[in-house]
Design a protein around this motif. Structure first.
Motif, PDB file in Angstrom:
ATOM      1  N   TYR A  12      -6.087  -2.708 -17.921  1.00 14.85           N
ATOM      2  CA  TYR A  12      -5.750  -1.354 -17.499  1.00 14.85           C
ATOM      3  C   TYR A  12      -4.686  -0.689 -18.358  1.00 14.85           C
ATOM      4  O   TYR A  12      -4.607   0.550 -18.377  1.00 14.85           O
ATOM      5  N   ARG A  24      -6.075  -5.311  -8.483  1.00 11.88           N
ATOM      6  CA  ARG A  24      -7.277  -4.546  -8.156  1.00 11.88           C
ATOM      7  C   ARG A  24      -6.966  -3.397  -7.212  1.00 11.88           C
ATOM      8  O   ARG A  24      -7.519  -2.297  -7.342  1.00 11.88           O
ATOM      9  N   GLU A  25      -6.060  -3.638  -6.263  1.00 16.90           N
ATOM     10  CA  GLU A  25      -5.655  -2.563  -5.366  1.00 16.90           C
ATOM     11  C   GLU A  25      -4.916  -1.461  -6.121  1.00 16.90           C
ATOM     12  O   GLU A  25      -5.153  -0.265  -5.907  1.00 16.90           O
ATOM     13  N   ARG A  45      -7.422   0.521  -8.384  1.00 13.00           N
ATOM     14  CA  ARG A  45      -8.721   0.835  -7.781  1.00 13.00           C
ATOM     15  C   ARG A  45      -9.202   2.206  -8.227  1.00 13.00           C
ATOM     16  O   ARG A  45     -10.398   2.442  -8.407  1.00 13.00           O
ATOM     17  N   GLU A  46      -8.271   3.120  -8.396  1.00 16.96           N
ATOM     18  CA  GLU A  46      -8.562   4.454  -8.923  1.00 16.96           C
ATOM     19  C   GLU A  46      -7.773   4.642 -10.209  1.00 16.96           C
ATOM     20  O   GLU A  46      -6.771   3.952 -10.439  1.00 16.96           O
ATOM     21  N   SER A  68       0.821  -1.209   0.000  1.00 15.00           N
ATOM     22  CA  SER A  68       0.000   0.000   0.000  1.00 15.00           C
ATOM     23  C   SER A  68       0.856   1.260   0.000  1.00 15.00           C
ATOM     24  O   SER A  68       0.500   2.272  -0.626  1.00 15.00           O
ATOM     25  N   ARG A 115       1.673   6.572  -7.035  1.00 22.30           N
ATOM     26  CA  ARG A 115       0.586   7.474  -7.399  1.00 22.30           C
ATOM     27  C   ARG A 115       1.019   8.931  -7.241  1.00 22.30           C
ATOM     28  O   ARG A 115       0.639   9.795  -8.045  1.00 22.30           O
ATOM     29  N   ALA A 171      -5.546  -9.773  -6.569  1.00 26.49           N
ATOM     30  CA  ALA A 171      -5.925  -8.773  -5.576  1.00 26.49           C
ATOM     31  C   ALA A 171      -4.992  -7.560  -5.642  1.00 26.49           C
ATOM     32  O   ALA A 171      -5.433  -6.408  -5.474  1.00 26.49           O
TER      33      ALA A 171
END
Length: 338
Positions: free
Chosen positions: A320, A251-252, A255-256, A213, A220, A248
């Motif tokens: 993506y 997707r994380e 996510r945005e 994370s 980002r 997973a």
């Protein structure tokens, strides 16, 4: 990772004492009294060292590097379609301790060497630039961004690349420390590349690195600032629930909305000699004792498993990222999608 006291000892080559970078580094670790040495190899290349013990309590060696300072890219590394592909090492070893890291098979020591004569590396890059464009990886043998607060090497490379549009540099990292550079204006020829792994893989095998994370937040930040950002799923590790974990993670990550320049995928692979040394360093590691397939002096999971692993991640990424922006090393001859 860069707090004062992280290093048990700091050694400084006598010939490195007069470099301004040396003084800057020593100021960052005021509680450690430097030990003056003749040559970094007198400490780094000593016999009967324990890589694992040194990782638990590492030393920093400040030195001057001589000879060839810029090298052609290795066949097991991805060139992203660049013909003039090189790498350089401003540091030897890494403050992180990834269980699969080839550095433990390449070096006799777990200590960190930092070279302060960056101008000499710049001079060799300039000599290459007089002949042709250069794509240069500056953070393959270490993690410069993770040590940026202490050494400032990424910032100095940024300043160098800013005046040389024919030079493209890649800064690869598992750090969350992009914030130390958030005052920089984005450049099209300075690429930040984050190696991403599912959190359970990080906890098991990527010791002391930033959480998934935290890495995603940092990349980002870089993308939002306007820097070219690369996401690297390399090395992919064959672990239980591989598809669930990596799915997973995708997707994380997405996510945005996220503007990614391209993506790199590669299975774990390692040279014969390095793996032999790594197994000696970590005899308890099930990851390193997997029954790998040997092809052309490189161990990996084998063509079928490699293609299945990279194929799954590629299919996830295609949702993506355009497929022609996905580069793959799967044990075959090509580094990129055809």
């Amino acid at each position: 990772m860069q707090r004062a006291g992280f290093f048990s000892h700091i050694y400084v080559e006598r010939r490195a004492l007069d470099y301004p970078a040396t003084a800057d580094i020593l100021k960052h670790f005021p509680k450690v009294e430097p030990i003056i040495i003749r040559h970094y190899k007198d400490v780094f290349n000593r016999k009967h060292q324990s890589f694992g013990c040194q990782k638990a309590s590492p030393c920093l060696i400040v030195a001057k590097k001589e000879g060839q300072l810029v090298y052609p890219g290795a066949p097991v590394c991805q060139s992203f379609g660049h013909h003039y592909f090189y790498y350089t090492s401003c540091m030897m070893n890494c403050i992180y301790d990834c269980e699969y890291c080839y550095l433990q098979g390449m070096y006799p020591s777990g200590n960190v060497v930092l070279f302060v004569n960056l101008e000499d590396i710049f001079a060799q890059v300039d000599a290459l630039l007089r002949r042709h464009p250069v794509y240069l990886c500056i953070s393959y043998d270490t993690d410069l961004l993770a040590f940026e607060k202490a050494a400032g090497l990424v910032r100095r490379w940024y300043m160098f690349a800013r005046e040389r549009p024919e030079l493209t540099i890649e800064v690869r990292t598992k750090s969350g420390a992009f914030h130390v550079l958030d005052d920089l204006t984005p450049l099209p020829n300075v690429i930040f590349a984050w190696t991403l792994s599912p959190q359970p893989v990080i906890e098991r095998y990527e010791h002391q690195t930033a959480a998934a994370s935290v890495r995603i937040k940092a990349l980002r930040q870089a993308a939002a600032a306007g820097f070219p950002v690369r996401v690297c799923f390399d090395p992919l590790l064959y672990v239980p629930d591989f598809k669930s974990l990596y799915g997973a993670l995708m997707r994380e990550l997405f996510r945005e909305p996220l503007d990614v320049m391209d993506a790199s995928i590669g299975v774990f692979r390692i040279s014969v000699d390095y793996l032999k040394n790594m197994r000696r360093q970590r005899p308890e590691s099930p990851l390193l004792w997997y029954p790998f397939v040997l092809e052309e002096h490189v161990y990996h999971y084998g063509q079928d498993m490699a293609k299945a692993m990279t194929g799954f991640v590629r299919d996830c990424l295609k949702n993506y990222i355009p497929e022609d922006k996905i580069f793959i090393w799967d044990g075959g001859e090509s580094n990129e999608m055809s």
